[in-house]
Scaffold this motif. Structure first.
Motif, PDB file in Angstrom:
ATOM      1  N   LEU A  24     -28.758  19.643  11.542  1.00  0.00           N
ATOM      2  CA  LEU A  24     -29.134  19.463  12.943  1.00  0.00           C
ATOM      3  C   LEU A  24     -30.648  19.488  13.088  1.00  0.00           C
ATOM      4  CD1 LEU A  24     -26.112  21.002  13.268  1.00  0.00           C
ATOM      5  CD2 LEU A  24     -26.803  20.771  15.658  1.00  0.00           C
ATOM      6  N   GLU A  47     -33.894  18.405  16.236  1.00  0.00           N
ATOM      7  CA  GLU A  47     -34.148  18.109  17.645  1.00  0.00           C
ATOM      8  C   GLU A  47     -34.542  16.638  17.802  1.00  0.00           C
ATOM      9  OE1 GLU A  47     -37.027  20.985  18.980  1.00  0.00           O
ATOM     10  OE2 GLU A  47     -35.598  22.643  18.836  1.00  0.00           O
ATOM     11  N   LYS A 103     -26.010  26.578  14.658  1.00  0.00           N
ATOM     12  CA  LYS A 103     -27.376  27.090  14.498  1.00  0.00           C
ATOM     13  C   LYS A 103     -27.734  27.260  13.031  1.00  0.00           C
ATOM     14  CE  LYS A 103     -28.143  29.575  18.847  1.00  0.00           C
ATOM     15  NZ  LYS A 103     -28.367  30.895  19.470  1.00  0.00           N
ATOM     16  N   VAL A 115     -29.371  24.151  11.544  1.00  0.00           N
ATOM     17  CA  VAL A 115     -30.582  23.583  12.147  1.00  0.00           C
ATOM     18  C   VAL A 115     -31.732  23.657  11.149  1.00  0.00           C
ATOM     19  CG1 VAL A 115     -32.277  23.800  13.994  1.00  0.00           C
ATOM     20  CG2 VAL A 115     -29.859  24.166  14.485  1.00  0.00           C
ATOM     21  N   ASN A 156     -37.995  26.513  17.562  1.00  0.00           N
ATOM     22  CA  ASN A 156     -37.247  25.494  18.298  1.00  0.00           C
ATOM     23  C   ASN A 156     -37.580  25.587  19.777  1.00  0.00           C
ATOM     24  OD1 ASN A 156     -35.038  26.302  15.908  1.00  0.00           O
ATOM     25  ND2 ASN A 156     -35.260  24.140  16.310  1.00  0.00           N
ATOM     26  N   ARG A 181     -29.997  18.483  20.382  1.00  0.00           N
ATOM     27  CA  ARG A 181     -30.074  18.600  18.932  1.00  0.00           C
ATOM     28  C   ARG A 181     -28.860  17.881  18.357  1.00  0.00           C
ATOM     29  NH1 ARG A 181     -31.204  24.238  20.893  1.00  0.00           N
ATOM     30  NH2 ARG A 181     -33.456  24.515  20.679  1.00  0.00           N
ATOM     31  N   ASN A 213     -38.198  16.888  10.117  1.00  0.00           N
ATOM     32  CA  ASN A 213     -38.441  18.234  10.615  1.00  0.00           C
ATOM     33  C   ASN A 213     -39.930  18.585  10.518  1.00  0.00           C
ATOM     34  OD1 ASN A 213     -38.119  18.255   7.789  1.00  0.00           O
ATOM     35  ND2 ASN A 213     -37.448  20.389   7.749  1.00  0.00           N
TER      36      ASN A 213
END
Length: 466
Positions: free
Chosen positions: A80, A82, A229, A232, A245, A258, A343
């Motif tokens: 995951l 954003e 979570k 992520v 985040n 996300r 990321n």
């Protein structure tokens, strides 16, 4: 480098009935060629990892390189990340879905959806409609002036609906509603909030009910359960520093989602010609050009339409938060779609555009520049405080607090400026450098903003010059 690099390649199968018949057209480069591009960029240290989702006549697949930088996990199609402002496309799909079901109208004033007593500015009797918000022609600024984050590392977390309505109640529109395109986080955040009020559900619940569940996007959301979570990826600034985040309240519709590469492939597949889903009427509505946007682009509902090559217009949107960058695009004529995640706060737009159409060049990758902050005397820093006009209406304001310089662009929050030398400064959050130009007395007369390979001069305004 402090990152441990990993390489991964994943294949997937989309749900039955979701994958459309794809047009016969030139497809993407071989996955091995995409892999080499990603490896080259990750090896330079600017991106901890990159994930690319591809969908063409060969079917859907994911190519990934690098690490999530959390317990050494490699990035893959289930990681995951954003997606930032690409959330705006989902907000406009929600709008289109409500419209297609007779629950809202594109020409409906947004004020009609808000609680009694809420005031939305208007101009010359023209009210801001839901269409105006979705297509960035509302006249509202990019960001509200009362956006003053308590935590710069998580800037949207404390911007509440009450603060948004307070700003709207006191704001005067600078021009007629619908007159000009001006990209606005506030406008689409307001749209998401208004649709939530109309439905009587939170923005995330509305998103899940209307888009995520119908498309089987089970790994996409905003307020994630523990199991998600744990998947992520850690975000990073352009300087390579881990960064928190972002959380959203009032402006969730502008940037809160996300998602994973596998889930995003499901969304992109539903946007290709021939797809048959419960969302198809709404998705088709979002593809129609509504007005002109920036140079070479039209604006649809949420989507931008790139017209750089008239024979092949592309639907696209990008996004970025403190530690992530994202791009998604759809070539409807060629039956292809792509999503690119990273990321780090380092743009991947060039890669997304290039994969969709090889005539769009790749930006030659550059290694991350290691910068060291130095101390500059406050009396010298004070000479740079002031306002600088980059383009008409775009002002860069430099302020000083507690012996440090901060910079703020019109409609955006303050960011710390770090000195590399007496006149050269840099930002940690994004890849940008500011060099101050000074007169004979040492007072700044202008500056040059270097970002994305472009040097943009800014003349100092509202101050005497040397």
């Amino acid at each position: 480098m402090r990152y441990r690099w990993g390489v991964g390649l994943a294949l997937l199968v989309l749900g039955a009935g979701l994958l459309p018949r794809l047009a016969q057209a030139q497809g993407f480069p071989p996955d091995s060629a995409v892999q080499r591009i990603l490896e080259e960029r990750v090896a330079l240290g600017r991106n901890p990892g990159i994930v690319v989702a591809l969908l063409d006549e060969r079917g859907p697949r994911v190519v990934a390189t690098g690490t999530a930088a959390r317990e050494g996990l490699a990035l893959d199609g289930n990681t995951l990340l954003e997606i930032g402002s690409a959330t705006k496309v989902f907000t406009s799909v929600l709008l289109a879905d409500l419209v297609s079901k007779g629950e809202a109208r594109l020409d409906e004033p947004v004020q009609d959806l808000l609680p009694a007593g809420a005031r939305v500015p208007e101009k010359d009797g023209r009210k801001i409609t839901l269409l105006d918000l979705s297509t960035h022609r509302s006249g509202l600024p990019r960001m509200p002036s009362n956006f003053t984050p308590a935590d710069a590392g998580n800037p949207y977390a404390d911007y509440s609906p009450a603060k948004m309505l307070e700003f709207l109640a006191g704001y005067q529109l600078p021009r007629a509603v619908g007159a000009e395109f001006e990209y606005s986080n506030l406008a689409v955040g307001l749209l998401g909030h208004a649709l939530s009020v109309r439905s009587g559900k939170s923005y995330e619940d509305l998103l899940r009910e209307r888009i995520l569940a119908p498309l089987g996007m089970t790994d996409t959301g905003i307020d994630l359960p523990p199991a998600l979570k744990a998947r992520v990826a850690q975000g990073h600034t352009a300087a390579g520093t881990p960064t928190p985040n972002w959380d959203f309240t009032a402006l969730a519709g502008a940037g809160a989602i996300r998602s994973t590469a596998l889930d995003m492939l499901r969304f992109l597949a539903a946007n290709l010609p021939g797809a048959a889903t419960r969302l198809s009427p709404a998705l088709q509505m979002t593809h129609e050009p509504r007005n002109e946007a920036m140079t070479g682009h039209a604006m649809a509902l949420g989507w931008l339409i790139f017209r750089g090559h008239e024979d092949r217009p592309l639907l696209w949107h990008n996004g970025g938060t403190g530690g992530y960058r994202f791009f998604m695009g759809v070539d409807q004529g060629g039956g292809r779609a792509v999503a690119v995640f990273t990321n780090a706060s380092v743009s991947v737009d060039d890669l997304g555009f290039h994969l969709l159409d090889a005539r769009n060049p790749l930006t030659p990758p550059q290694p991350r520049v290691e910068r060291t902050a130095v101390s500059v005397a406050p009396e010298i820093l004070g000479r740079y405080v002031g306002s600088y006009e980059l383009t008409p209406g775009v002002i860069l304001t430099v302020t000083m607090e507690a012996g440090q310089l901060f910079v703020e662009v019109t409609g955006q929050g303050k960011t710390l400026l770090l000195a590399e030398s007496e006149r050269v400064f840099f930002l940690q959050e994004v890849e940008a450098q500011i060099t101050f130009e000074v007169g004979e007395r040492g007072t700044a007369t202008g500056l040059v903003l270097l970002q994305g390979g472009r040097a943009v001069p800014g003349q100092r305004i509202g101050h005497w010059m040397d």
